[in-house]
Design a protein around this motif. Structure first.
Motif, PDB file in Angstrom:
ATOM      1  N   GLU A  33       0.821  -1.224   0.000  1.00 30.52           N
ATOM      2  CA  GLU A  33       0.000   0.000   0.000  1.00 30.52           C
ATOM      3  C   GLU A  33       0.854   1.273   0.000  1.00 30.52           C
ATOM      4  OE1 GLU A  33      -2.673  -0.342   3.281  1.00 30.52           O
ATOM      5  OE2 GLU A  33      -3.564  -2.212   2.547  1.00 30.52           O
ATOM      6  N   PRO A  34       1.707   1.431  -1.009  1.00 25.65           N
ATOM      7  CA  PRO A  34       2.592   2.590  -1.051  1.00 25.65           C
ATOM      8  C   PRO A  34       1.886   3.847  -1.536  1.00 25.65           C
ATOM      9  CG  PRO A  34       2.867   1.293  -3.025  1.00 25.65           C
ATOM     10  CD  PRO A  34       1.887   0.535  -2.152  1.00 25.65           C
ATOM     11  N   GLY A  35       2.619   4.947  -1.479  1.00 21.06           N
ATOM     12  CA  GLY A  35       2.145   6.174  -2.108  1.00 21.06           C
ATOM     13  C   GLY A  35       1.480   7.172  -1.202  1.00 21.06           C
ATOM     14  N   PHE A  36       0.993   8.220  -1.815  1.00 27.75           N
ATOM     15  CA  PHE A  36       0.447   9.414  -1.184  1.00 27.75           C
ATOM     16  C   PHE A  36       1.421   9.955  -0.137  1.00 27.75           C
ATOM     17  CE2 PHE A  36      -2.981  12.335   0.077  1.00 27.75           C
ATOM     18  CZ  PHE A  36      -3.389  12.677  -1.200  1.00 27.75           C
ATOM     19  N   THR A  37       2.673  10.019  -0.557  1.00 29.89           N
ATOM     20  CA  THR A  37       3.730  10.564   0.287  1.00 29.89           C
ATOM     21  C   THR A  37       3.635  12.085   0.317  1.00 29.89           C
ATOM     22  OG1 THR A  37       5.238  10.531  -1.612  1.00 29.89           O
ATOM     23  CG2 THR A  37       5.274   8.636  -0.125  1.00 29.89           C
ATOM     24  N   ARG A  38       4.340  12.687   1.244  1.00 24.64           N
ATOM     25  CA  ARG A  38       4.215  14.125   1.457  1.00 24.64           C
ATOM     26  C   ARG A  38       4.845  14.960   0.336  1.00 24.64           C
ATOM     27  NH1 ARG A  38       8.490  14.838   6.516  1.00 24.64           N
ATOM     28  NH2 ARG A  38      10.325  14.020   5.423  1.00 24.64           N
ATOM     29  N   LEU A  39       4.213  16.068   0.047  1.00 24.81           N
ATOM     30  CA  LEU A  39       4.761  17.100  -0.834  1.00 24.81           C
ATOM     31  C   LEU A  39       5.035  18.301   0.056  1.00 24.81           C
ATOM     32  CD1 LEU A  39       5.384  17.977  -3.818  1.00 24.81           C
ATOM     33  CD2 LEU A  39       3.102  19.023  -3.811  1.00 24.81           C
ATOM     34  N   LEU A  40       6.318  18.577   0.294  1.00 21.75           N
ATOM     35  CA  LEU A  40       6.696  19.601   1.259  1.00 21.75           C
ATOM     36  C   LEU A  40       7.091  20.899   0.566  1.00 21.75           C
ATOM     37  CD1 LEU A  40       8.932  17.516   3.688  1.00 21.75           C
ATOM     38  CD2 LEU A  40       6.557  18.161   3.987  1.00 21.75           C
ATOM     39  N   ARG A  41       6.528  21.996   1.048  1.00 23.04           N
ATOM     40  CA  ARG A  41       6.981  23.295   0.556  1.00 23.04           C
ATOM     41  C   ARG A  41       8.332  23.601   1.206  1.00 23.04           C
ATOM     42  NH1 ARG A  41       3.817  28.856  -0.828  1.00 23.04           N
ATOM     43  NH2 ARG A  41       5.689  30.182  -0.957  1.00 23.04           N
ATOM     44  N   ALA A  42       9.348  23.777   0.384  1.00 23.97           N
ATOM     45  CA  ALA A  42      10.725  23.882   0.865  1.00 23.97           C
ATOM     46  C   ALA A  42      11.210  25.328   0.804  1.00 23.97           C
ATOM     47  CB  ALA A  42      11.623  22.968   0.051  1.00 23.97           C
ATOM     48  N   ASP A  43      10.695  26.169   1.690  1.00 19.72           N
ATOM     49  CA  ASP A  43      11.038  27.601   1.662  1.00 19.72           C
ATOM     50  C   ASP A  43      12.496  27.861   2.037  1.00 19.72           C
ATOM     51  OD1 ASP A  43       8.499  28.257   0.854  1.00 19.72           O
ATOM     52  OD2 ASP A  43       7.767  28.687   2.884  1.00 19.72           O
ATOM     53  N   ASN A  44      13.022  27.110   3.001  1.00 24.15           N
ATOM     54  CA  ASN A  44      14.425  27.323   3.391  1.00 24.15           C
ATOM     55  C   ASN A  44      15.364  27.008   2.233  1.00 24.15           C
ATOM     56  OD1 ASN A  44      13.587  27.954   6.012  1.00 24.15           O
ATOM     57  ND2 ASN A  44      13.784  25.844   6.714  1.00 24.15           N
ATOM     58  N   LEU A  45      15.133  25.885   1.587  1.00 25.38           N
ATOM     59  CA  LEU A  45      15.959  25.485   0.451  1.00 25.38           C
ATOM     60  C   LEU A  45      15.757  26.440  -0.722  1.00 25.38           C
ATOM     61  CD1 LEU A  45      17.912  23.482  -0.842  1.00 25.38           C
ATOM     62  CD2 LEU A  45      15.936  22.049  -1.432  1.00 25.38           C
ATOM     63  N   ALA A  46      14.524  26.883  -0.908  1.00 26.33           N
ATOM     64  CA  ALA A  46      14.247  27.833  -1.996  1.00 26.33           C
ATOM     65  C   ALA A  46      15.063  29.111  -1.833  1.00 26.33           C
ATOM     66  CB  ALA A  46      12.751  28.152  -2.040  1.00 26.33           C
ATOM     67  N   ARG A  47      15.120  29.615  -0.610  1.00 35.26           N
ATOM     68  CA  ARG A  47      15.915  30.829  -0.361  1.00 35.26           C
ATOM     69  C   ARG A  47      17.387  30.579  -0.648  1.00 35.26           C
ATOM     70  NH1 ARG A  47      12.159  31.489   3.890  1.00 35.26           N
ATOM     71  NH2 ARG A  47      13.491  30.310   5.332  1.00 35.26           N
ATOM     72  N   GLU A  48      17.865  29.425  -0.264  1.00 36.47           N
ATOM     73  CA  GLU A  48      19.272  29.076  -0.494  1.00 36.47           C
ATOM     74  C   GLU A  48      19.599  29.027  -1.988  1.00 36.47           C
ATOM     75  OE1 GLU A  48      23.080  28.166   0.986  1.00 36.47           O
ATOM     76  OE2 GLU A  48      21.267  28.631   2.146  1.00 36.47           O
ATOM     77  N   LEU A  49      18.647  28.546  -2.773  1.00 34.72           N
ATOM     78  CA  LEU A  49      18.864  28.389  -4.212  1.00 34.72           C
ATOM     79  C   LEU A  49      18.440  29.610  -5.023  1.00 34.72           C
ATOM     80  CD1 LEU A  49      17.550  24.720  -4.704  1.00 34.72           C
ATOM     81  CD2 LEU A  49      19.923  25.456  -4.448  1.00 34.72           C
ATOM     82  N   GLY A  50      17.684  30.512  -4.400  1.00 34.31           N
ATOM     83  CA  GLY A  50      17.188  31.673  -5.131  1.00 34.31           C
ATOM     84  C   GLY A  50      15.931  31.397  -5.926  1.00 34.31           C
ATOM     85  N   LEU A  51      15.143  30.417  -5.471  1.00 34.52           N
ATOM     86  CA  LEU A  51      13.881  30.075  -6.132  1.00 34.52           C
ATOM     87  C   LEU A  51      12.708  30.767  -5.441  1.00 34.52           C
ATOM     88  CD1 LEU A  51      14.379  26.231  -6.649  1.00 34.52           C
ATOM     89  CD2 LEU A  51      14.165  27.923  -8.464  1.00 34.52           C
ATOM     90  N   THR A  52      11.692  31.101  -6.214  1.00 34.79           N
ATOM     91  CA  THR A  52      10.500  31.734  -5.661  1.00 34.79           C
ATOM     92  C   THR A  52       9.628  30.738  -4.899  1.00 34.79           C
ATOM     93  OG1 THR A  52      10.472  33.360  -7.453  1.00 34.79           O
ATOM     94  CG2 THR A  52       8.420  33.057  -6.211  1.00 34.79           C
ATOM     95  N   LYS A  53       9.373  29.591  -5.495  1.00 39.38           N
ATOM     96  CA  LYS A  53       8.531  28.576  -4.851  1.00 39.38           C
ATOM     97  C   LYS A  53       9.040  27.189  -5.216  1.00 39.38           C
ATOM     98  CE  LYS A  53       4.097  29.275  -4.458  1.00 39.38           C
ATOM     99  NZ  LYS A  53       2.637  29.375  -4.756  1.00 39.38           N
ATOM    100  N   LEU A  54       9.353  26.409  -4.180  1.00 39.41           N
ATOM    101  CA  LEU A  54       9.938  25.088  -4.374  1.00 39.41           C
ATOM    102  C   LEU A  54       9.225  24.065  -3.510  1.00 39.41           C
ATOM    103  CD1 LEU A  54      12.246  23.231  -5.479  1.00 39.41           C
ATOM    104  CD2 LEU A  54      13.591  23.947  -3.498  1.00 39.41           C
ATOM    105  N   TRP A  55       8.968  22.886  -4.094  1.00 32.80           N
ATOM    106  CA  TRP A  55       8.374  21.761  -3.382  1.00 32.80           C
ATOM    107  C   TRP A  55       9.274  20.544  -3.514  1.00 32.80           C
ATOM    108  CZ3 TRP A  55       3.582  22.691  -1.060  1.00 32.80           C
ATOM    109  CH2 TRP A  55       2.878  23.812  -1.504  1.00 32.80           C
TER     110      TRP A  55
END
Length: 428
Positions: free
Chosen positions: A92-114
């Protein structure tokens, strides 16, 4: 399809039950379009091209999907599985989390990252998805042995799923595979077989066995078309978790290339079914420099994939002759994406970066994906202003050796406050 349909195992013929493969109607050649009956086939009899599952989908609504179980079977109408799939023992795999990665986005210079974090699947990698679909096919086809050649994660997933289903499993791995992945397979089965050579050698052996032995279902050989469809569920989940919309950009690791092409297929099916808005999206592929046949072909502007001998810490991506390589080129070029490569050192640094910004410990494949994302931004190939998703396919506990030499205690001190203070830790 009718219950009168039959499937051959060597000289034996067994009837398929009504609806054994859900809304799937045939296997279609990806090259010439020729169709064959649903069964343990993976090569077109006309041109020897690869086969994939073809469907006749009914109307499917968001509400129907959302009412389903919190695993991949919520999308069973879009997969080659029966409607009663939940009744068969599986992981019964799946429906794993989709995390909004704001800390990593700032590090990379991205506006919105998941980050789509598939490390939380039952055996801690996305392979549980594809194996669940392969297991369903093996069961419906009357297979007696459930098997695979693997770079590690697939062996873990096959061994666990076979144990859950009560079917004999045999998994083949390169003899130099990371020890944690060997243990993670051997704990579920007595039949872990280490083969001298790399993955391509193991895969060749699996093909020979599949051709000679009756009743063996090799998940990524003779039931590969069904197995591969499980990767679509990554695309389905990402769209649903984003509120039934597609991301602007997605970065996906490339081993055989099947995951990337099936996510692309999933997005296309969602559009055709009216479940998401039709909009442009870009797909990017990630490889390690030590195993970069698809990245090399992409950069050279050619269609042919020239096999390489893998030499990288990213062993789960170490497939020197990727079966779906040419289709990765098609998906990335058609959507305006790219296939990029990174060094082992960049992979190690990306593993640490993800852990220290988002609390996610990824294995080397995820490190490859993040490192490539960083490189794509730096080289101007990925637009930092657009919404981006990266896929983490497995847990870092499986590849501890990759980072054990670059992380560890900051200091070793005596059990006293004076020692703590002398070490300057109060300023940490």
């Amino acid at each position: 399809m009718s219950a009168a349909n039959t499937v051959e195992h060597g000289t034996e013929k067994a009837s398929l039950r009504e609806g054994a493969f859900g809304n799937a109607v045939a296997l279609a050649c990806r090259e010439c379009g020729h169709r064959v009956d649903l069964g343990p086939h993976y090569a077109c009899p006309e041109c020897f091209g690869p086969l994939e599952v073809a469907y006749e989908f009914p109307a499917v609504t968001r509400a129907e999907i959302e009412a389903g179980p919190r695993n991949i079977w919520r999308y069973k109408a879009l997969l080659p599985v029966p409607t009663d799939i939940e009744e068969s023992p599986n992981t019964e795999p799946g429906f794993t989390r989709l995390l909004r990665a704001d800390n990593l986005a700032r590090e990379l210079g991205l506006t919105k990252l998941w980050v789509k974090d598939d490390s939380t699947n039952p055996t801690n990698s996305f392979k549980d998805r594809v194996v669940a679909c392969a297991l369903s096919a093996a069961r419906e086809l009357g297979a007696k042995v459930f098997a695979c050649p693997s770079t590690g994660n697939l062996a873990n997933a096959v061994a666990a799923a076979g144990a859950r289903a009560g079917i004999t499993t045999v998994v083949f791995i390169p003899s130099n595979l990371e020890q944690p992945k060997q243990v993670n397979s051997a704990i579920f089965t007595d039949n872990l077989v280490a083969v001298e050579g790399n993955y391509d050698d193991v895969n060749k052996l699996a093909q020979e066995i599949a051709a000679e032995e009756d009743g063996w279902a090799f998940v990524n050989v003779n039931v590969r078309p069904f197995y591969a469809e499980g990767s679509k569920t990554l695309g389905f989940e990402i769209a649903e978790q984003l509120g039934w919309r597609l991301p602007d950009q997605i970065v996906i690791p490339v081993a055989s290339g099947s995951q990337l092409t099936k996510v692309d297929k999933a997005f296309g099916e969602l559009i055709k079914l009216g479940l998401v808005e039709d909009k442009p999206y870009k797909i990017y592929g990630a490889q390690a420099t030590g195993c970069n046949p698809v990245a090399t072909a992409f950069k050279s502007g050619v269609d042919a994939i020239r096999p390489v001998k893998p030499d990288t810490i990213a062993k789960s991506l170490a497939i020197g002759n990727p079966a779906d390589g040419i289709y990765v080129l098609d998906s990335t070029r058609r959507t305006g994406g790219a296939v990029e490569e990174v060094s082992d050192e960049e992979i190690r640094q990306a593993i640490v970066l993800l852990a220290r910004t988002e609390g996610i410990f990824t294995e080397t494949a995820g490190g490859t994906t993040l490192a490539v994302t960083k490189k794509l931004i730096e080289t101007g190939q990925l637009d930092p202003s657009l919404e981006t998703v990266i896929i983490n396919t497995g847990h870092g506990l499986k590849t501890l050796d990759a980072v054990s030499g670059i992380v560890g205690p900051r200091a070793t001190i005596k059990a006293s406050y004076d020692a703590f203070e002398a070490a300057g830790l109060s300023q940490a």
